[in-house]
Design an enzyme around this catalytic site. Structure first.
Site, PDB file in Angstrom:
ATOM      1  N   LYS A  20      21.393   6.030 -46.596  1.00  0.00           N
ATOM      2  CA  LYS A  20      21.955   7.135 -47.371  1.00  0.00           C
ATOM      3  C   LYS A  20      21.480   6.900 -48.803  1.00  0.00           C
ATOM      4  O   LYS A  20      21.872   5.926 -49.435  1.00  0.00           O
ATOM      5  CB  LYS A  20      23.485   7.134 -47.291  1.00  0.00           C
ATOM      6  CG  LYS A  20      24.121   8.224 -48.162  1.00  0.00           C
ATOM      7  CD  LYS A  20      25.642   8.163 -48.157  1.00  0.00           C
ATOM      8  CE  LYS A  20      26.213   9.234 -49.070  1.00  0.00           C
ATOM      9  NZ  LYS A  20      27.692   9.188 -49.152  1.00  0.00           N
ATOM     10  N   TYR A  27      23.288   2.014 -47.881  1.00  0.00           N
ATOM     11  CA  TYR A  27      23.815   3.040 -48.797  1.00  0.00           C
ATOM     12  C   TYR A  27      23.467   2.633 -50.226  1.00  0.00           C
ATOM     13  O   TYR A  27      23.944   1.617 -50.724  1.00  0.00           O
ATOM     14  CB  TYR A  27      25.327   3.167 -48.590  1.00  0.00           C
ATOM     15  CG  TYR A  27      26.045   4.189 -49.446  1.00  0.00           C
ATOM     16  CD1 TYR A  27      25.367   5.180 -50.147  1.00  0.00           C
ATOM     17  CD2 TYR A  27      27.436   4.171 -49.549  1.00  0.00           C
ATOM     18  CE1 TYR A  27      26.044   6.121 -50.919  1.00  0.00           C
ATOM     19  CE2 TYR A  27      28.130   5.099 -50.304  1.00  0.00           C
ATOM     20  CZ  TYR A  27      27.429   6.070 -50.992  1.00  0.00           C
ATOM     21  OH  TYR A  27      28.111   6.988 -51.754  1.00  0.00           O
ATOM     22  N   ILE A  45      24.496  12.795 -45.692  1.00  0.00           N
ATOM     23  CA  ILE A  45      25.908  12.406 -45.573  1.00  0.00           C
ATOM     24  C   ILE A  45      26.571  13.081 -46.757  1.00  0.00           C
ATOM     25  O   ILE A  45      26.331  12.730 -47.913  1.00  0.00           O
ATOM     26  CB  ILE A  45      26.110  10.882 -45.563  1.00  0.00           C
ATOM     27  CG1 ILE A  45      25.500  10.304 -44.265  1.00  0.00           C
ATOM     28  CG2 ILE A  45      27.595  10.541 -45.643  1.00  0.00           C
ATOM     29  CD1 ILE A  45      25.605   8.792 -44.132  1.00  0.00           C
ATOM     30  N   THR A  48      34.068   8.675 -50.767  1.00  0.00           N
ATOM     31  CA  THR A  48      34.890   9.886 -50.734  1.00  0.00           C
ATOM     32  C   THR A  48      36.246   9.611 -50.097  1.00  0.00           C
ATOM     33  O   THR A  48      37.226  10.306 -50.372  1.00  0.00           O
ATOM     34  CB  THR A  48      34.149  11.001 -49.960  1.00  0.00           C
ATOM     35  OG1 THR A  48      32.838  11.125 -50.505  1.00  0.00           O
ATOM     36  CG2 THR A  48      34.846  12.341 -50.065  1.00  0.00           C
TER      37      THR A  48
END
Length: 292
Positions: free
Chosen positions: A161, A133, A203, A45
């Site tokens: 995540k 992740y 998250i 992001t």
């Protein structure tokens, strides 16, 4: 250090293609004032893929100094090169980050054994917590539950995540790794599902714009409240923020809300006009803007 609850996958505000530190300060204040549990810098992001090492280093230094331990800071340090990931992870620890978010190596397509070797090397090069992740839609590789279990044996690999979108896989990770391994939803529309399976939080992209609401809902769930209806009511917001590639819509939303986050960097383009119109309508529905 506790990385449960709501972590925000923070955008990087730009002005004339440089990091806008004045707005970054505003965003950090916004999260410290609105119940966000920790901030994740330099993730997907944040458009970290388009930032130079010099920019990343300066951003970490600024955030660590400004926050001054008032909120934990996790930094995305994963690349598709183990050696480069180790080097950046060590630098990030030295600069004062509280934890690392390390994405699966993209493009190379390593085997599951290769993933274990990659993450072990990185984790063993630092002493701060590491969050794995898994986001196969962006990386082209899925980290299987048994691989996560193998990595959960490394003392400072504390969680994952999980953004595969596969809830069966999430359930398998929770079952294999046990209650002390932190499993975080990487998809805003699956946060409640992951919590119900025994996960620990999220998250979140959506937390960029409604941190207080999300943090409150996760806390309410954890003390035994039924928040199904409240999460359901966030569906339109979660959907509109992915009407184009993240972070294009969430940056546009923040701009509409008065945070001057600027445009995304190429190869991403600003949100298309027709999508922006729909975005504003949804933001008005949630009383996040009153113009448009």
């Amino acid at each position: 250090m506790n990385f449960t609850g709501v972590g925000v996958a923070l955008v990087t505000p730009f002005i004339k293609n440089k990091v806008n530190y004045d707005v970054l300060k505003e965003l950090l204040d916004f999260h410290m004032q609105n119940g966000t549990d920790y901030v994740v810098l330099l993730g997907s992001t944040a458009e970290a893929a388009t930032m130079s090492l010099k920019e990343k280093k300066a951003l970490i230094e600024f955030a660590v100094s400004y926050v001054n331990k008032r909120i934990p800071l996790v930094v995305g340090t994963g690349t598709n090169d183990t050696k480069a990931s180790i080097s950046f992870s060590k630098l990030t620890q030295k600069l004062g980050a509280d934890g690392l978010l390390v994405v699966t190596p993209y493009y190379n397509k390593p085997s599951q054994k290769g993933l274990v070797a990659h993450f072990k090397k990185i984790a063993q090069s630092v002493s701060i917590p590491v969050i794995l992740y898994n986001v196969p839609s962006r990386t082209g590789i899925n980290m299987e539950a048994k691989t996560v279990f193998e990595l959960s044996k490394v003392s400072n690999i504390i969680g994952i995540k999980e953004a595969s979108g596969n809830l069966n896989q999430v359930a398998e990770i929770i079952k294999l790794c046990g209650p002390n391994f932190v499993v975080l939803s990487g998809n805003d529309d699956q946060t409640l599902d992951v919590l119900k399976m025994g996960g620990h939080g999220t998250i979140s992209v959506t937390a960029n714009i409604i941190p207080a609401i999300l943090s409150s809902l996760v806390r309410l769930y954890k003390v035994g409240n039924n928040v199904d209806k409240e999460f359901l009511e966030l569906n339109d917001l979660n959907q509109i923020l992915f009407i184009e590639t993240n972070p294009v819509p969430v940056k546009a939303a923040l701009n509409h809300m008065g945070f001057n986050c600027g445009k995304p960097r190429l190869p991403l383009l600003p949100i298309e006009k027709k999508n922006d119109k729909m975005l504003v309508e949804v933001l008005k529905k949630y009383q996040l803007v009153n113009h448009g």
